[in-house]
Design a protein around this motif. Structure first.
Motif, PDB file in Angstrom:
ATOM      1  N   SER A   1       0.810  -1.219   0.000  1.00  0.00           N
ATOM      2  CA  SER A   1       0.000   0.000   0.000  1.00  0.00           C
ATOM      3  C   SER A   1       0.845   1.272   0.000  1.00  0.00           C
ATOM      4  O   SER A   1       1.762   1.430   0.809  1.00  0.00           O
TER       5      SER A   1
ATOM      6  N   ASN B   1     -12.712   0.519   3.661  1.00  0.00           N
ATOM      7  CA  ASN B   1     -11.365  -0.005   3.884  1.00  0.00           C
ATOM      8  C   ASN B   1     -10.445   0.164   2.670  1.00  0.00           C
ATOM      9  O   ASN B   1      -9.239   0.343   2.823  1.00  0.00           O
ATOM     10  N   HIS B   2     -11.038   0.083   1.485  1.00  0.00           N
ATOM     11  CA  HIS B   2     -10.254   0.126   0.253  1.00  0.00           C
ATOM     12  C   HIS B   2     -11.007   0.905  -0.826  1.00  0.00           C
ATOM     13  O   HIS B   2     -12.224   1.069  -0.759  1.00  0.00           O
TER      14      HIS B   2
ATOM     15  N   LYS C   1      -3.849   4.276   0.102  1.00  0.00           N
ATOM     16  CA  LYS C   1      -4.477   4.467   1.404  1.00  0.00           C
ATOM     17  C   LYS C   1      -4.376   5.934   1.814  1.00  0.00           C
ATOM     18  O   LYS C   1      -3.295   6.510   1.816  1.00  0.00           O
TER      19      LYS C   1
ATOM     20  N   HIS D   1       0.685   4.874   0.990  1.00  0.00           N
ATOM     21  CA  HIS D   1      -0.087   5.731   1.890  1.00  0.00           C
ATOM     22  C   HIS D   1       0.200   7.187   1.541  1.00  0.00           C
ATOM     23  O   HIS D   1       1.354   7.629   1.572  1.00  0.00           O
TER      24      HIS D   1
END
Length: 222
Positions: free
Chosen positions: A122, A144-145, A188, A124
């Motif tokens: 991921s 969440n995604h 994210k 971020h």
């Protein structure tokens, strides 16, 4: 020293110096000193440096780790920000078509980016950068995604990460994946004005962690 090929359970509280063992000294679990520091102090190596040549299983090449130097010269040197993390400046993100090289989106970033081997996938990013990237890729947040259409994912653009003049290119398989029956973006959002760059970064180049000069070197960028 050993190399683990399988991890069972989270390692966030484990008493060691990072997934690759090369965390900066202030974060070390062993008296503010790292493996590289101790080898240097004992005269076992000439430079406080680690050189990582990581390859994916698909590349069918052995990965290498050299402590105390590197057998290639860096094409780019990135100054490290601060003393606690292997953090450099991410200057720009560009989405670019892999077919005709058209620039689809360009973001001036200029924030600290921590090179994080502890996160395999991921990327971020602060919300102000995630939102326009997600809008361009057509993702929808499920709590969440970011979920994207699996057919559309096949033609996603490349994501170019610029660290000054150095460019690291993530393909669609680097920043999205199929999870069971849905496709997810490996992006994210975070509230901190800081980027966490995942392990994928280390598969894109030879990465030289130069503790002695507080800098990161990049060579043989793919």
């Amino acid at each position: 020293m050993g190399v683990a090929t399988v991890q069972v359970g989270p390692s966030i509280n484990a008493p060691f110096d990072g997934t690759m063992g090369f965390s900066k000294a202030p974060l070390s679990e062993t008296d503010n000193s790292t493996v590289v520091d101790r080898l240097y102090e004992q005269g076992q190596i000439k430079k406080r440096m680690a050189c990582l040549k990581l390859h994916t299983q698909n590349e069918e090449k052995d990965s290498e780790m050299i402590i105390g130097g590197c057998d290639v010269e860096a094409d780019y040197w990135l100054p490290v920000l601060g003393e606690s993390y292997w953090a450099v400046t991410l200057t720009k993100i560009i989405l670019r078509s892999p077919t005709d090289n058209t620039e689809l989106l360009s973001l001036d970033v200029n924030v600290q980016a921590v090179l994080d081997t502890g996160d395999p996938n991921s990327l971020h990013l602060p919300e102000r950068f995630v939102n326009p990237l997600n809008d361009k890729l057509g993702g929808s947040w499920n709590g969440n995604h970011y979920i994207v259409d699996c057919d559309t994912r096949k033609s996603f653009p490349n994501m170019e990460l610029y660290f000054g003049e150095a460019k690291i290119t993530f393909t669609t398989d680097d920043y999205s994946w199929l999870y069971f029956d849905e496709c997810q973006l490996a992006l994210k959002p975070r509230t901190y004005d800081e980027v966490l760059v995942p392990l994928q970064f280390f598969f894109k180049a030879t990465v030289i962690l130069d503790s002695g000069n507080n800098r990161v070197g990049l060579a043989n960028i793919k």
